[in-house]
Scaffold this motif. Structure first.
Motif, PDB file in Angstrom:
ATOM      1  N   LEU A  96      36.312 -34.087 -25.246  1.00 12.95           N
ATOM      2  CA  LEU A  96      37.382 -33.129 -24.921  1.00 12.95           C
ATOM      3  C   LEU A  96      37.776 -33.220 -23.443  1.00 12.95           C
ATOM      4  N   GLY A  97      37.724 -34.423 -22.899  1.00  9.92           N
ATOM      5  CA  GLY A  97      38.120 -34.641 -21.517  1.00  9.92           C
ATOM      6  C   GLY A  97      37.078 -34.269 -20.477  1.00  9.92           C
ATOM      7  N   ILE A  98      35.905 -33.863 -20.912  1.00 10.16           N
ATOM      8  CA  ILE A  98      34.835 -33.495 -19.983  1.00 10.16           C
ATOM      9  C   ILE A  98      33.729 -34.533 -20.112  1.00 10.16           C
ATOM     10  N   SER A  99      33.270 -35.055 -18.977  1.00  9.51           N
ATOM     11  CA  SER A  99      32.199 -36.049 -19.011  1.00  9.51           C
ATOM     12  C   SER A  99      30.907 -35.405 -19.503  1.00  9.51           C
ATOM     13  N   LEU A 100      29.974 -36.246 -19.900  1.00  6.46           N
ATOM     14  CA  LEU A 100      28.690 -35.731 -20.385  1.00  6.46           C
ATOM     15  C   LEU A 100      27.939 -34.978 -19.300  1.00  6.46           C
ATOM     16  N   SER A 101      28.099 -35.406 -18.040  1.00  4.71           N
ATOM     17  CA  SER A 101      27.438 -34.668 -16.954  1.00  4.71           C
ATOM     18  C   SER A 101      28.071 -33.290 -16.779  1.00  4.71           C
ATOM     19  N   GLY A 102      29.377 -33.189 -16.980  1.00  3.26           N
ATOM     20  CA  GLY A 102      30.044 -31.886 -16.929  1.00  3.26           C
ATOM     21  C   GLY A 102      29.587 -30.978 -18.056  1.00  3.26           C
ATOM     22  N   LEU A 103      29.448 -31.547 -19.246  1.00  6.76           N
ATOM     23  CA  LEU A 103      28.942 -30.767 -20.382  1.00  6.76           C
ATOM     24  C   LEU A 103      27.500 -30.341 -20.154  1.00  6.76           C
ATOM     25  N   ASN A 104      26.700 -31.231 -19.565  1.00  6.28           N
ATOM     26  CA  ASN A 104      25.316 -30.888 -19.246  1.00  6.28           C
ATOM     27  C   ASN A 104      25.281 -29.738 -18.245  1.00  6.28           C
ATOM     28  N   PHE A 105      26.131 -29.801 -17.232  1.00  4.47           N
ATOM     29  CA  PHE A 105      26.192 -28.728 -16.237  1.00  4.47           C
ATOM     30  C   PHE A 105      26.532 -27.390 -16.900  1.00  4.47           C
ATOM     31  N   LEU A 106      27.554 -27.384 -17.736  1.00  2.00           N
ATOM     32  CA  LEU A 106      27.990 -26.134 -18.378  1.00  2.00           C
ATOM     33  C   LEU A 106      26.945 -25.577 -19.335  1.00  2.00           C
ATOM     34  N   THR A 107      26.393 -26.427 -20.185  1.00  2.00           N
ATOM     35  CA  THR A 107      25.416 -25.925 -21.151  1.00  2.00           C
ATOM     36  C   THR A 107      24.116 -25.498 -20.479  1.00  2.00           C
ATOM     37  N   SER A 108      23.692 -26.247 -19.456  1.00  2.00           N
ATOM     38  CA  SER A 108      22.469 -25.857 -18.738  1.00  2.00           C
ATOM     39  C   SER A 108      22.672 -24.520 -18.025  1.00  2.00           C
ATOM     40  N   LEU A 109      23.848 -24.327 -17.452  1.00  4.21           N
ATOM     41  CA  LEU A 109      24.148 -23.054 -16.801  1.00  4.21           C
ATOM     42  C   LEU A 109      24.127 -21.902 -17.804  1.00  4.21           C
ATOM     43  N   LEU A 110      24.703 -22.111 -18.971  1.00  2.00           N
ATOM     44  CA  LEU A 110      24.674 -21.072 -20.010  1.00  2.00           C
ATOM     45  C   LEU A 110      23.247 -20.762 -20.457  1.00  2.00           C
ATOM     46  N   ILE A 111      22.427 -21.785 -20.602  1.00  2.00           N
ATOM     47  CA  ILE A 111      21.038 -21.563 -20.998  1.00  2.00           C
ATOM     48  C   ILE A 111      20.303 -20.759 -19.932  1.00  2.00           C
ATOM     49  N   VAL A 112      20.544 -21.071 -18.657  1.00  2.00           N
ATOM     50  CA  VAL A 112      19.913 -20.317 -17.566  1.00  2.00           C
ATOM     51  C   VAL A 112      20.354 -18.854 -17.622  1.00  2.00           C
ATOM     52  N   LEU A 113      21.637 -18.619 -17.804  1.00  2.00           N
ATOM     53  CA  LEU A 113      22.146 -17.236 -17.828  1.00  2.00           C
ATOM     54  C   LEU A 113      21.580 -16.456 -19.010  1.00  2.00           C
ATOM     55  N   PHE A 114      21.561 -17.060 -20.197  1.00  2.00           N
ATOM     56  CA  PHE A 114      21.010 -16.365 -21.362  1.00  2.00           C
ATOM     57  C   PHE A 114      19.498 -16.167 -21.230  1.00  2.00           C
ATOM     58  N   SER A 115      18.818 -17.122 -20.608  1.00  2.00           N
ATOM     59  CA  SER A 115      17.376 -16.974 -20.393  1.00  2.00           C
ATOM     60  C   SER A 115      17.076 -15.848 -19.411  1.00  2.00           C
ATOM     61  N   LEU A 116      17.870 -15.774 -18.348  1.00  2.00           N
ATOM     62  CA  LEU A 116      17.702 -14.667 -17.389  1.00  2.00           C
ATOM     63  C   LEU A 116      17.958 -13.325 -18.051  1.00  2.00           C
ATOM     64  N   ARG A 117      18.970 -13.281 -18.903  1.00  2.00           N
ATOM     65  CA  ARG A 117      19.261 -12.045 -19.637  1.00  2.00           C
ATOM     66  C   ARG A 117      18.080 -11.655 -20.516  1.00  2.00           C
ATOM     67  N   ALA A 118      17.515 -12.631 -21.207  1.00  2.00           N
ATOM     68  CA  ALA A 118      16.351 -12.353 -22.066  1.00  2.00           C
ATOM     69  C   ALA A 118      15.156 -11.908 -21.242  1.00  2.00           C
ATOM     70  N   LEU A 119      14.968 -12.498 -20.087  1.00  2.00           N
ATOM     71  CA  LEU A 119      13.820 -12.153 -19.243  1.00  2.00           C
ATOM     72  C   LEU A 119      13.963 -10.751 -18.658  1.00  2.00           C
ATOM     73  N   ILE A 120      15.160 -10.391 -18.254  1.00  2.00           N
ATOM     74  CA  ILE A 120      15.373  -9.109 -17.576  1.00  2.00           C
ATOM     75  C   ILE A 120      15.524  -7.948 -18.540  1.00  2.00           C
ATOM     76  N   TYR A 121      16.333  -8.121 -19.571  1.00  2.00           N
ATOM     77  CA  TYR A 121      16.705  -6.991 -20.423  1.00  2.00           C
ATOM     78  C   TYR A 121      15.898  -6.835 -21.689  1.00  2.00           C
ATOM     79  N   GLU A 122      15.206  -7.850 -22.146  1.00  2.00           N
ATOM     80  CA  GLU A 122      14.480  -7.758 -23.408  1.00  2.00           C
ATOM     81  C   GLU A 122      12.994  -7.562 -23.139  1.00  2.00           C
ATOM     82  N   LYS A 123      12.636  -6.390 -22.709  1.00  2.00           N
ATOM     83  CA  LYS A 123      11.223  -6.041 -22.489  1.00  2.00           C
ATOM     84  C   LYS A 123      10.752  -5.133 -23.606  1.00  2.00           C
ATOM     85  N   ASN A 124       9.435  -5.091 -23.806  1.00  2.00           N
ATOM     86  CA  ASN A 124       8.893  -4.218 -24.845  1.00  2.00           C
ATOM     87  C   ASN A 124       9.080  -2.764 -24.509  1.00  2.00           C
TER      88      ASN A 124
END
Length: 157
Positions: free
Chosen positions: A129-157
Protein backbone atom coordinates in the motif's frame (compact mmCIF):
# COMPACT_ATOMS: atom_id res chain seq x y z
CA UNK A 1 -10.63 -13.24 35.45
CA UNK A 2 -11.31 -10.77 32.66
CA UNK A 3 -7.82 -9.27 33.13
CA UNK A 4 -6.19 -12.66 32.59
CA UNK A 5 -8.24 -13.46 29.51
CA UNK A 6 -7.47 -10.12 27.86
CA UNK A 7 -3.75 -10.31 28.53
CA UNK A 8 -3.61 -13.96 27.47
CA UNK A 9 -5.29 -13.11 24.17
CA UNK A 10 -2.95 -10.14 23.75
CA UNK A 11 0.12 -12.36 24.11
CA UNK A 12 -1.38 -14.85 21.68
CA UNK A 13 -2.08 -12.11 19.13
CA UNK A 14 1.48 -10.72 19.36
CA UNK A 15 2.86 -14.26 19.15
CA UNK A 16 0.92 -14.95 15.94
CA UNK A 17 1.81 -11.53 14.51
CA UNK A 18 5.53 -12.05 15.21
CA UNK A 19 5.57 -15.45 13.53
CA UNK A 20 3.61 -14.08 10.57
CA UNK A 21 5.97 -11.10 10.20
CA UNK A 22 9.04 -13.33 10.24
CA UNK A 23 7.59 -15.87 7.82
CA UNK A 24 6.48 -13.05 5.51
CA UNK A 25 9.97 -11.53 5.52
CA UNK A 26 11.52 -14.90 4.74
CA UNK A 27 8.94 -15.51 1.97
CA UNK A 28 9.64 -12.09 0.42
CA UNK A 29 13.37 -12.79 0.56
CA UNK A 30 13.57 -16.45 -0.49
CA UNK A 31 10.55 -16.96 -2.75
CA UNK A 32 9.98 -13.52 -4.28
CA UNK A 33 13.71 -12.87 -4.53
CA UNK A 34 14.01 -9.45 -2.86
CA UNK A 35 17.35 -9.06 -1.09
CA UNK A 36 17.16 -7.49 2.39
CA UNK A 37 19.52 -4.80 3.58
CA UNK A 38 21.36 -5.16 6.89
CA UNK A 39 18.77 -3.11 8.78
CA UNK A 40 16.02 -5.36 7.40
CA UNK A 41 17.83 -8.33 8.91
CA UNK A 42 18.31 -6.50 12.23
CA UNK A 43 14.60 -5.65 12.37
CA UNK A 44 13.78 -9.37 12.56
CA UNK A 45 15.57 -9.82 15.89
CA UNK A 46 12.90 -8.15 18.10
CA UNK A 47 10.26 -10.40 16.55
CA UNK A 48 12.28 -13.49 17.45
CA UNK A 49 12.63 -12.22 21.00
CA UNK A 50 8.91 -11.36 21.13
CA UNK A 51 7.97 -14.95 20.26
CA UNK A 52 9.73 -16.21 23.39
CA UNK A 53 8.40 -13.37 25.55
CA UNK A 54 4.83 -14.01 24.40
CA UNK A 55 5.22 -17.71 25.09
CA UNK A 56 6.25 -16.87 28.66
CA UNK A 57 3.56 -14.22 28.99
CA UNK A 58 0.87 -16.61 27.82
CA UNK A 59 1.83 -19.06 30.55
CA UNK A 60 2.55 -16.52 33.31
CA UNK A 61 -0.20 -13.98 32.73
CA UNK A 62 0.01 -11.99 35.96
CA UNK A 63 3.68 -11.09 35.60
CA UNK A 64 4.13 -7.43 34.72
CA UNK A 65 7.84 -8.06 34.18
CA UNK A 66 7.09 -10.11 31.08
CA UNK A 67 4.85 -7.37 29.68
CA UNK A 68 7.59 -4.83 30.46
CA UNK A 69 10.08 -6.98 28.53
CA UNK A 70 7.66 -6.99 25.59
CA UNK A 71 7.38 -3.20 25.78
CA UNK A 72 11.18 -2.81 25.78
CA UNK A 73 11.52 -5.24 22.85
CA UNK A 74 8.98 -3.44 20.68
CA UNK A 75 10.30 -0.02 21.72
CA UNK A 76 13.64 -1.09 20.27
CA UNK A 77 11.82 -2.39 17.19
CA UNK A 78 10.05 0.97 16.84
CA UNK A 79 13.36 2.85 17.05
CA UNK A 80 15.04 0.53 14.55
CA UNK A 81 12.09 0.64 12.14
CA UNK A 82 11.83 4.42 12.45
CA UNK A 83 15.55 4.84 11.80
CA UNK A 84 15.38 2.59 8.74
CA UNK A 85 12.27 4.39 7.46
CA UNK A 86 14.12 7.69 8.00
CA UNK A 87 17.07 6.45 5.94
CA UNK A 88 14.70 5.43 3.15
CA UNK A 89 13.15 8.90 3.15
CA UNK A 90 16.47 10.79 3.42
CA UNK A 91 15.80 12.02 6.97
CA UNK A 92 18.86 10.23 8.36
CA UNK A 93 22.23 9.41 6.83
CA UNK A 94 23.08 5.78 6.22
CA UNK A 95 25.49 4.17 8.63
CA UNK A 96 28.63 2.57 7.21
CA UNK A 97 27.19 -0.94 7.33
CA UNK A 98 24.41 0.00 4.92
CA UNK A 99 26.54 1.92 2.49
CA UNK A 100 29.12 -0.88 2.05
CA UNK A 101 31.94 1.66 2.32
CA UNK A 102 34.29 -0.74 4.07
CA UNK A 103 35.03 -3.04 1.11
CA UNK A 104 38.52 -4.31 0.38
CA UNK A 105 38.88 -3.15 -3.23
CA UNK A 106 42.02 -5.18 -3.85
CA UNK A 107 40.25 -8.53 -3.65
CA UNK A 108 37.88 -9.21 -6.56
CA UNK A 109 36.14 -12.15 -4.85
CA UNK A 110 35.41 -10.06 -1.74
CA UNK A 111 33.93 -7.28 -3.89
CA UNK A 112 31.61 -9.68 -5.73
CA UNK A 113 30.60 -11.41 -2.49
CA UNK A 114 29.85 -8.10 -0.76
CA UNK A 115 27.84 -6.73 -3.67
CA UNK A 116 25.62 -9.79 -3.81
CA UNK A 117 24.87 -10.17 -0.10
CA UNK A 118 23.02 -7.00 0.89
CA UNK A 119 21.38 -4.11 -0.83
CA UNK A 120 21.58 -0.45 0.04
CA UNK A 121 19.34 0.62 2.94
CA UNK A 122 17.95 3.62 1.03
CA UNK A 123 16.43 1.55 -1.75
CA UNK A 124 12.83 0.43 -1.26
CA UNK A 125 12.13 -2.51 -3.53
CA UNK A 126 9.06 -3.96 -1.82
CA UNK A 127 6.14 -2.05 -0.33
CA UNK A 128 2.57 -2.72 0.72
CA UNK A 129 0.00 0.00 0.00
CA UNK A 130 2.88 2.34 -0.78
CA UNK A 131 4.53 1.90 2.61
CA UNK A 132 7.87 0.11 2.88
CA UNK A 133 8.23 -2.85 5.20
CA UNK A 134 10.34 -0.75 7.57
CA UNK A 135 7.52 1.81 7.71
CA UNK A 136 5.01 -0.92 8.46
CA UNK A 137 7.33 -2.31 11.12
CA UNK A 138 7.59 1.15 12.69
CA UNK A 139 3.81 1.61 12.76
CA UNK A 140 2.92 -1.85 14.05
CA UNK A 141 5.69 -1.84 16.67
CA UNK A 142 4.50 1.55 17.88
CA UNK A 143 0.93 0.27 18.17
CA UNK A 144 2.10 -2.78 20.10
CA UNK A 145 4.04 -0.54 22.51
CA UNK A 146 1.00 1.70 23.05
CA UNK A 147 -1.40 -1.20 23.63
CA UNK A 148 1.13 -2.89 25.92
CA UNK A 149 1.52 0.29 27.97
CA UNK A 150 -2.25 0.54 28.20
CA UNK A 151 -2.44 -3.05 29.44
CA UNK A 152 0.34 -2.46 31.96
CA UNK A 153 -1.13 0.76 33.37
CA UNK A 154 -4.88 0.26 33.27
CA UNK A 155 -5.44 -3.48 33.60
CA UNK A 156 -4.56 -4.15 37.23
CA UNK A 157 -6.29 -6.58 39.56
Amino acid sequence: MNFNLKRKNFYLLIFIYSITALLSAIYIEKVLGYLPCKLCIYQRIPFLIAIFICFLGYNYIKSDKILTALIVTFTLSTILGGYHFGIENNIFEEYAGCANTNIDITNKEKIMETLGMFKNCKNVEFSILGISLSGLNFLTSLLIVLFSLRALIYEKN
